[in-house]
Design a protein around this motif. Structure first.
Motif, short mmCIF file in Angstrom:
data_model
loop_
_atom_site.label_atom_id
_atom_site.label_comp_id
_atom_site.label_asym_id
_atom_site.label_seq_id
_atom_site.Cartn_x
_atom_site.Cartn_y
_atom_site.Cartn_z
N ALA A 79 6.69 -6.21 4.77
CA ALA A 79 7.30 -6.29 3.90
C ALA A 79 7.94 -7.56 3.60
CB ALA A 79 8.42 -5.18 4.06
N VAL A 80 8.42 -7.60 2.13
CA VAL A 80 9.15 -8.85 1.88
C VAL A 80 10.46 -8.58 1.22
CG1 VAL A 80 8.91 -10.95 0.39
CG2 VAL A 80 6.81 -9.91 1.42
N ALA A 81 11.49 -9.23 1.65
CA ALA A 81 12.91 -8.97 1.19
C ALA A 81 13.15 -10.26 0.39
CB ALA A 81 13.99 -9.04 2.14
N LEU A 82 13.71 -10.04 -1.08
CA LEU A 82 14.14 -11.16 -1.66
C LEU A 82 15.63 -10.77 -2.24
CD1 LEU A 82 11.36 -12.34 -2.67
CD2 LEU A 82 11.24 -9.76 -2.94
N VAL A 83 16.28 -11.76 -1.41
CA VAL A 83 17.75 -11.42 -1.26
C VAL A 83 18.57 -12.62 -1.72
CG1 VAL A 83 17.75 -9.75 0.56
CG2 VAL A 83 17.81 -12.28 1.29
N ASP A 84 18.15 -13.38 -2.75
CA ASP A 84 19.03 -14.50 -3.08
C ASP A 84 20.34 -13.97 -4.10
OD1 ASP A 84 18.86 -17.64 -3.93
OD2 ASP A 84 19.60 -16.87 -5.60
N ARG A 85 21.34 -14.82 -4.17
CA ARG A 85 22.52 -14.31 -4.89
C ARG A 85 22.18 -13.81 -6.30
NH1 ARG A 85 24.58 -17.93 -1.30
NH2 ARG A 85 26.09 -16.99 0.45
N GLU A 86 21.20 -14.58 -6.95
CA GLU A 86 20.72 -14.42 -8.44
C GLU A 86 20.04 -13.37 -8.56
OE1 GLU A 86 22.68 -15.98 -10.77
OE2 GLU A 86 23.96 -17.10 -9.39
N ASP A 87 20.25 -12.31 -9.65
CA ASP A 87 19.39 -11.31 -9.76
C ASP A 87 17.98 -11.86 -10.58
OD1 ASP A 87 21.14 -9.49 -9.06
OD2 ASP A 87 21.57 -8.83 -10.90
N VAL A 88 18.05 -12.85 -11.35
CA VAL A 88 16.84 -13.35 -12.10
C VAL A 88 15.96 -13.99 -11.02
CG1 VAL A 88 15.99 -14.91 -13.83
CG2 VAL A 88 18.02 -13.62 -14.22
N THR A 89 16.53 -14.71 -10.10
CA THR A 89 15.77 -15.63 -9.06
C THR A 89 14.96 -14.51 -8.20
OG1 THR A 89 17.44 -17.41 -8.80
CG2 THR A 89 15.78 -16.96 -7.00
N ASN A 90 15.64 -13.45 -8.01
CA ASN A 90 14.99 -12.44 -7.10
C ASN A 90 14.06 -11.60 -7.83
OD1 ASN A 90 16.49 -12.93 -4.72
ND2 ASN A 90 18.23 -11.41 -5.23
#
Length: 579
Positions: free
Chosen positions: A93-104
């Motif tokens: 699995a891969v988690a995308l947890v940057d603070r910016e929605d667009v970046t994730n």
């Protein structure tokens, strides 16, 4: 540890026993997810963290965690080599947890192009957007940190008098004190205050033979949950009355209010004069006063001098009332946008003061409003996005520095039931709490503190409750990475219990074994099992201890963070269960 461009060590296919989790982000949530995954005691588990810059605040602590590999890069739009180096191809699995929605979202699309079948866990604040991206990210689970953490802050702020509810398969469950529920409604004990756990504080998930002070129970009986059903209605009614007073007071300047009261007084005096001096009945006196004040007076030279004087007096008062009413209407319209923000002089009692209207603060405010709890927000910046959310929720906002006593008094902290300080700055939260305690020593204080050591010391020294948003949210993200669904987070002191749904996979050795093999005192309680699939699934609660588990069964468990990881591992992999 490797840098971008290096081949991933130990890259494995999906058919083996090992797991590889890739986390993209370099913030505190990333660190907490790493810690949560490591607590799950998985054998052969590889954790890879993709960071934009190794000089980030939390990167050193992430690198220091045993078994964690850090890859730097991923900032440019075409840097897919970083994700390949991190091993997203073939990852569990891969988690995308940057603070910016667009970046994730952008990173999730890039990862999906590399491996369309990989499980994605995407952090988004905008949950409405999250519900709409399933079409382009079919393997993604969208989670909001603020939405996940807010119920924990709310539960601590309002205390046990307003219980936490959990909805499951059309049923409602309630977290409450043991004395508040019937024996027949009891599902399981959550904590025993009379016993001390390994980490101090109450002992979690005690055996059935041990007395529990804090329990999970069914809430079908309306007679036993009167406070859940009637209190919110009472609080909503009281809040509506308070709101009306706030709107009226907010719409009138001091001079306009004085003029209104003076003219109303003159009208009443005219009415009483008609009734006494004029000799009319009270009904006729009111009738004449209303008509005269509206300019509908009919001259009557045959009336007595007293009546003619009174009639003329009331008519003049009525002439003055018309422009006054016009002024009130105009001023109300002009100040409609600011009444919600500045109507803070109205007296309030038993409400919650929320300091900070960031992502977490606005979730807390709206959740409190949904539960019928009066709330006042304090925010330093008028341009914060959460101010608009508070206005839509019809929550008054006090603008100013929450560390100043004057500002907190304007928010009514001296009569508040709790203060919740959730700004992004630990020092501001702590100072606001100390200031609130100087105004009202008995006010309940709930703080957002990132530093664990500081949080523990603050709790012991000032009898406050501290919470880290990432501490609450990380177990939910970790469970989603392992394909588990967290139904609720239940705060117990500084610790967190998780109510989750876990599926029995095809590769699990618990298949054919009784439910009891998964129970672990102090760590895991299996409170229910869904038999079957889809809408025809039947919830068996409590599960029969000797009933054998089957592939596809979905377990409802209450567990600690580490305990949930153990259940997820045993239900998903071919890990022997030593019993």
């Amino acid at each position: 540890m490797t840098s971008a461009g290096a081949a991933p060590s130990g890259a494995r296919g999906r058919g083996t026993r090992s797991e590889r989790f890739v986390i993209c982000g370099d913030n505190l949530l990333t660190l907490r997810i790493v810690e949560a995954l490591r607590r799950q005691r998985g054998h052969g588990t590889e954790i890879v963290v993709v960071v934009a810059d190794r000089t980030g605040r939390y990167v050193a602590r992430i690198e220091a965690a045993p078994g964690v590999r850090v890859v730097e890069g991923g900032r440019s739009d075409d840097d897919d080599g970083t994700f390949l180096a991190a091993g997203v191809l073939g990852a569990t699995a891969v988690a995308l947890v940057d603070r910016e929605d667009v970046t994730n979202i952008h990173r999730a699309l890039r990862v999906q192009e590399i491996d369309p079948s990989v499980r994605l866990v995407v952090r988004l604040f905008n949950t409405g957007l999250g519900a709409r991206i399933e079409g382009i990210l079919p393997t993604a689970t969208v989670l909001s940190v603020s939405e996940t953490a807010a119920p924990s802050f709310v539960a601590q702020a309002i205390g046990r008098n307003t219980r936490q509810h959990v909805r499951l398969a059309g049923r409602t469950f309630v977290v409450a004190g043991r004395r508040e529920v019937r024996e027949a409604a009891l599902v399981c004990g959550l904590a025993a205050n009379s016993q001390t756990g390994a980490r101090g504080g109450p002992r979690l998930l005690p055996d059935d033979s041990d007395p529990a002070d804090f329990v999970l129970a069914r809430a079908e009986s309306r007679a036993r949950v009167t406070d859940q059903l009637s209190r919110p209605r009472t609080e909503r009614l009281r809040n509506a009355v308070e709101r009306s007073v706030v709107l009226v007071r907010g719409s009138l300047t001091r001079r306009l209010a004085r003029a209104t009261l003076a003219l109303v007084g003159l009208f009443v005096a005219g009415t009483m004069a008609f009734a006494t001096v004029g000799g009319y009945s009270l009904g006729d006196a009111v009738y004449l006063a209303v008509l005269d004040s509206a300019g509908a007076a009919q001259p009557d030279t045959g009336a007595s001098v007293a009546v003619r004087v009174i009639q003329a007096f009331v008519t003049v008062v009525g002439i003055a009332i018309i422009p006054l009413v016009t002024a009130v209407v105009v001023e109300s319209a002009v100040s409609a946008r600011t009444v919600d923000r500045t109507a803070r002089r109205a007296p309030r009692r038993d409400h919650v003061v929320v300091v900070g209207l960031g992502n977490v603060g606005q979730r807390i405010v709206t959740t409190l409003r949904e539960r019928g709890v009066p709330v006042v927000a304090v925010e330093r910046d008028e341009d914060t996005a959460g101010v608009g959310a508070a206005a839509r929720a019809r929550v008054p906002v006090v603008f100013g520095d929450a560390t100043r006593e004057r500002v907190l008094r304007e928010a009514g902290v001296e009569n508040a039931r709790a203060l919740v300080a959730v700004t992004s700055d630990d020092a501001t939260n702590l100072q606001a709490a100390l200031t609130a305690r100087s105004v009202q020593r008995a006010v309940r204080v709930v703080l957002r503190l990132r530093d664990d050591d500081l949080a523990g010391r603050v709790e012991r020294s000032m009898n406050a409750i501290s919470r880290s948003v990432s501490y609450v949210a990380a177990p939910v993200f970790a469970a989603a990475l392992r394909d588990g669904q967290v139904l609720a987070t239940i705060p117990v002191g500084r610790r967190i219990l998780l109510m989750a749904e876990v599926a029995v996979g095809r590769a699990s050795l618990v298949t054919g074994l009784p439910v009891s093999v998964l129970a672990e005192p102090g760590e895991v309680r299996v409170v229910g099992v869904f038999r079957g699939a889809g809408p025809d699934a039947v919830l068996e609660m409590p599960p029969r201890p000797r009933r054998a588990l089957k592939v596809g069964d979905r377990l409802v468990v209450v567990a600690t963070r580490g305990g949930l990881g153990t259940v997820l591992e045993r239900c998903d992999s071919r890990t022997a269960v030593g019993r």
